[in-house]
Design a protein around this motif. Sequence first.
Motif, PDB file in Angstrom:
ATOM      1  N   ARG A   8       9.850   3.167   4.386  1.00 56.00           N
ATOM      2  CA  ARG A   8       8.406   3.400   4.238  1.00 56.00           C
ATOM      3  C   ARG A   8       7.863   2.744   2.979  1.00 56.00           C
ATOM      4  O   ARG A   8       6.754   2.187   2.980  1.00 56.00           O
ATOM      5  N   ALA A   9       8.632   2.806   1.891  1.00 52.13           N
ATOM      6  CA  ALA A   9       8.194   2.175   0.649  1.00 52.13           C
ATOM      7  C   ALA A   9       8.094   0.664   0.810  1.00 52.13           C
ATOM      8  O   ALA A   9       7.105   0.043   0.391  1.00 52.13           O
ATOM      9  N   ASN A  10       9.101   0.052   1.422  1.00 55.90           N
ATOM     10  CA  ASN A  10       9.077  -1.396   1.613  1.00 55.90           C
ATOM     11  C   ASN A  10       7.909  -1.821   2.508  1.00 55.90           C
ATOM     12  O   ASN A  10       7.262  -2.847   2.262  1.00 55.90           O
ATOM     13  N   ALA A  11       7.633  -1.037   3.536  1.00 55.28           N
ATOM     14  CA  ALA A  11       6.518  -1.356   4.430  1.00 55.28           C
ATOM     15  C   ALA A  11       5.183  -1.288   3.685  1.00 55.28           C
ATOM     16  O   ALA A  11       4.320  -2.170   3.857  1.00 55.28           O
ATOM     17  N   LEU A  12       5.021  -0.283   2.846  1.00 51.97           N
ATOM     18  CA  LEU A  12       3.773  -0.150   2.095  1.00 51.97           C
ATOM     19  C   LEU A  12       3.639  -1.245   1.046  1.00 51.97           C
ATOM     20  O   LEU A  12       2.548  -1.776   0.826  1.00 51.97           O
ATOM     21  N   LEU A  13       4.733  -1.589   0.403  1.00 53.33           N
ATOM     22  CA  LEU A  13       4.676  -2.655  -0.595  1.00 53.33           C
ATOM     23  C   LEU A  13       4.328  -3.999   0.045  1.00 53.33           C
ATOM     24  O   LEU A  13       3.617  -4.811  -0.544  1.00 53.33           O
ATOM     25  N   THR A  14       4.810  -4.213   1.257  1.00 58.57           N
ATOM     26  CA  THR A  14       4.398  -5.407   1.997  1.00 58.57           C
ATOM     27  C   THR A  14       2.899  -5.357   2.288  1.00 58.57           C
ATOM     28  O   THR A  14       2.186  -6.358   2.136  1.00 58.57           O
ATOM     29  N   ARG A  15       2.416  -4.192   2.665  1.00 52.17           N
ATOM     30  CA  ARG A  15       1.001  -4.032   3.006  1.00 52.17           C
ATOM     31  C   ARG A  15       0.095  -4.319   1.818  1.00 52.17           C
ATOM     32  O   ARG A  15      -1.015  -4.844   1.983  1.00 52.17           O
ATOM     33  N   VAL A  16       0.543  -3.978   0.607  1.00 51.42           N
ATOM     34  CA  VAL A  16      -0.299  -4.202  -0.574  1.00 51.42           C
ATOM     35  C   VAL A  16       0.011  -5.529  -1.279  1.00 51.42           C
ATOM     36  O   VAL A  16      -0.480  -5.800  -2.374  1.00 51.42           O
ATOM     37  N   GLY A  17       0.836  -6.364  -0.653  1.00 48.68           N
ATOM     38  CA  GLY A  17       1.064  -7.704  -1.164  1.00 48.68           C
ATOM     39  C   GLY A  17       2.168  -7.842  -2.186  1.00 48.68           C
ATOM     40  O   GLY A  17       2.179  -8.804  -2.968  1.00 48.68           O
ATOM     41  N   LEU A  18       3.148  -6.925  -2.171  1.00 52.65           N
ATOM     42  CA  LEU A  18       4.233  -6.967  -3.156  1.00 52.65           C
ATOM     43  C   LEU A  18       5.610  -7.031  -2.497  1.00 52.65           C
ATOM     44  O   LEU A  18       6.599  -6.524  -3.050  1.00 52.65           O
ATOM     45  N   SER A  77       0.787   1.565  -7.605  1.00 54.36           N
ATOM     46  CA  SER A  77       0.175   2.891  -7.628  1.00 54.36           C
ATOM     47  C   SER A  77      -0.529   3.209  -6.309  1.00 54.36           C
ATOM     48  O   SER A  77      -0.454   4.339  -5.793  1.00 54.36           O
ATOM     49  N   ILE A  78      -1.188   2.206  -5.740  1.00 57.95           N
ATOM     50  CA  ILE A  78      -1.857   2.398  -4.450  1.00 57.95           C
ATOM     51  C   ILE A  78      -0.828   2.684  -3.356  1.00 57.95           C
ATOM     52  O   ILE A  78      -0.997   3.616  -2.551  1.00 57.95           O
ATOM     53  N   ALA A  79       0.241   1.894  -3.319  1.00 57.94           N
ATOM     54  CA  ALA A  79       1.289   2.128  -2.316  1.00 57.94           C
ATOM     55  C   ALA A  79       1.877   3.521  -2.459  1.00 57.94           C
ATOM     56  O   ALA A  79       2.101   4.224  -1.468  1.00 57.94           O
ATOM     57  N   ARG A  80       2.134   3.940  -3.691  1.00 55.41           N
ATOM     58  CA  ARG A  80       2.682   5.287  -3.925  1.00 55.41           C
ATOM     59  C   ARG A  80       1.726   6.368  -3.422  1.00 55.41           C
ATOM     60  O   ARG A  80       2.156   7.379  -2.860  1.00 55.41           O
ATOM     61  N   SER A  81       0.427   6.159  -3.604  1.00 55.89           N
ATOM     62  CA  SER A  81      -0.550   7.167  -3.180  1.00 55.89           C
ATOM     63  C   SER A  81      -0.571   7.356  -1.671  1.00 55.89           C
ATOM     64  O   SER A  81      -1.022   8.392  -1.171  1.00 55.89           O
ATOM     65  N   LEU A  82      -0.089   6.341  -0.922  1.00 62.35           N
ATOM     66  CA  LEU A  82      -0.156   6.372   0.544  1.00 62.35           C
ATOM     67  C   LEU A  82       1.145   6.821   1.201  1.00 62.35           C
ATOM     68  O   LEU A  82       1.170   7.046   2.411  1.00 62.35           O
ATOM     69  N   ILE A  83       2.219   6.960   0.433  1.00 62.38           N
ATOM     70  CA  ILE A  83       3.546   7.137   1.012  1.00 62.38           C
ATOM     71  C   ILE A  83       3.675   8.431   1.815  1.00 62.38           C
ATOM     72  O   ILE A  83       4.433   8.498   2.770  1.00 62.38           O
ATOM     73  N   THR A  84       2.908   9.469   1.448  1.00 63.81           N
ATOM     74  CA  THR A  84       2.993  10.747   2.172  1.00 63.81           C
ATOM     75  C   THR A  84       1.974  10.841   3.304  1.00 63.81           C
ATOM     76  O   THR A  84       1.836  11.890   3.923  1.00 63.81           O
ATOM     77  N   GLU A  85       1.223   9.745   3.536  1.00 59.48           N
ATOM     78  CA  GLU A  85       0.165   9.717   4.551  1.00 59.48           C
ATOM     79  C   GLU A  85      -0.833  10.852   4.312  1.00 59.48           C
ATOM     80  O   GLU A  85      -1.066  11.704   5.174  1.00 59.48           O
ATOM     81  N   PRO A  86      -1.457  10.876   3.121  1.00 56.96           N
ATOM     82  CA  PRO A  86      -2.333  11.994   2.747  1.00 56.96           C
ATOM     83  C   PRO A  86      -3.632  12.009   3.532  1.00 56.96           C
ATOM     84  O   PRO A  86      -4.060  10.983   4.084  1.00 56.96           O
ATOM     85  N   ALA A  87      -4.282  13.180   3.532  1.00 55.18           N
ATOM     86  CA  ALA A  87      -5.581  13.304   4.184  1.00 55.18           C
ATOM     87  C   ALA A  87      -6.648  12.534   3.417  1.00 55.18           C
ATOM     88  O   ALA A  87      -7.568  11.961   4.009  1.00 55.18           O
ATOM     89  N   VAL A  88      -6.552  12.525   2.091  1.00 50.59           N
ATOM     90  CA  VAL A  88      -7.538  11.853   1.256  1.00 50.59           C
ATOM     91  C   VAL A  88      -6.830  11.300   0.026  1.00 50.59           C
ATOM     92  O   VAL A  88      -5.864  11.887  -0.470  1.00 50.59           O
ATOM     93  N   VAL A  89      -7.323  10.151  -0.444  1.00 54.22           N
ATOM     94  CA  VAL A  89      -6.805   9.550  -1.670  1.00 54.22           C
ATOM     95  C   VAL A  89      -7.933   9.539  -2.697  1.00 54.22           C
ATOM     96  O   VAL A  89      -9.017   8.992  -2.436  1.00 54.22           O
ATOM     97  N   PHE A  90      -7.692  10.145  -3.852  1.00 57.37           N
ATOM     98  CA  PHE A  90      -8.631  10.117  -4.960  1.00 57.37           C
ATOM     99  C   PHE A  90      -8.226   8.987  -5.911  1.00 57.37           C
ATOM    100  O   PHE A  90      -7.102   8.975  -6.418  1.00 57.37           O
ATOM    101  N   ALA A  91      -9.137   8.057  -6.140  1.00 58.57           N
ATOM    102  CA  ALA A  91      -8.883   6.942  -7.052  1.00 58.57           C
ATOM    103  C   ALA A  91      -9.729   7.154  -8.297  1.00 58.57           C
ATOM    104  O   ALA A  91     -10.961   7.076  -8.238  1.00 58.57           O
ATOM    105  N   ASP A  92      -9.082   7.455  -9.416  1.00 58.02           N
ATOM    106  CA  ASP A  92      -9.778   7.801 -10.649  1.00 58.02           C
ATOM    107  C   ASP A  92      -9.926   6.560 -11.526  1.00 58.02           C
ATOM    108  O   ASP A  92      -8.966   6.127 -12.159  1.00 58.02           O
ATOM    109  N   GLU A  93     -11.132   5.970 -11.537  1.00 52.72           N
ATOM    110  CA  GLU A  93     -11.404   4.748 -12.294  1.00 52.72           C
ATOM    111  C   GLU A  93     -10.290   3.712 -12.044  1.00 52.72           C
ATOM    112  O   GLU A  93      -9.657   3.220 -12.987  1.00 52.72           O
TER     113      GLU A  93
END
Length: 238
Positions: free
Chosen positions: A121-131, A151-167
């Motif tokens: 799952r981590a490798n798939a997300l890192l591919t998705r974000v260009g890394l 950081s963005i990939a990590r925020s998505l790894i649990t498939e959350p209902a909502v992602v809060f991006a603080d600045e």
Amino acid sequence: MLVVQKLSHSFLNGTESTQVLAGIDFRVERGEIVALLGSSGSGKSTLLNLMAGLMKPTEGSILIAGRPIEKMSENELAVFRRTHIGFIFQSYELIPHLTVRENVELPLVFQGEKAKIRRERANALLTRVGLAGKTELFPSQLSGGQQQRVSIARSLITEPAVVFADEPTGNLDTKTEAEIIDLLIELNVNHGITFVIVTHEHEVARRTKRIIQLRDGRLVESDAESDEDALLHGEVGT
């Protein structure tokens, strides 16, 4: 999906109470990308902490995925955050002695997920974000923009209902800022991820589908498209 109802909050300093939020009402539907816009002192950081379950409101309720988080115990909140809420931080908050992939995997470690599934799952997300080619590097070997992608990939790894991006672009130059916002919009449009972007930057807010504006602890909600001219001239959030 995210519903804030009649939310007010005050801080107690000795015997004196200072109200920082008053009568906040709004909702964010699944699959939206929304900016929470406000200048320093507007109350947006307090509102973010309340929505993330890091503080209890003085009055009102916050529902995420249909559950009132203000009624949860600290233990219940900790479990809920790990499974339903993703965070993207201004300063990335990566662990320096872990590789890029291991940083992304970390939320699944806390959930007890098997190593093989975590890695896939981590490798798939890192591919998705260009890394894709940087999974075994360490954070110090990456640029600021690349670290924020981790950081963005990590925020998505649990498939959350909502992602809060603080600045999320606060530490980035103008070009990299645009690239990170492009990525968040792409993830929203193509993968249906729900984002609430907390920002004081008008340019960032203008890129989203809807702006929720805070001013002096009170909320003014408006559409990004209708506010475009005001944002360009610096009239919103002043």
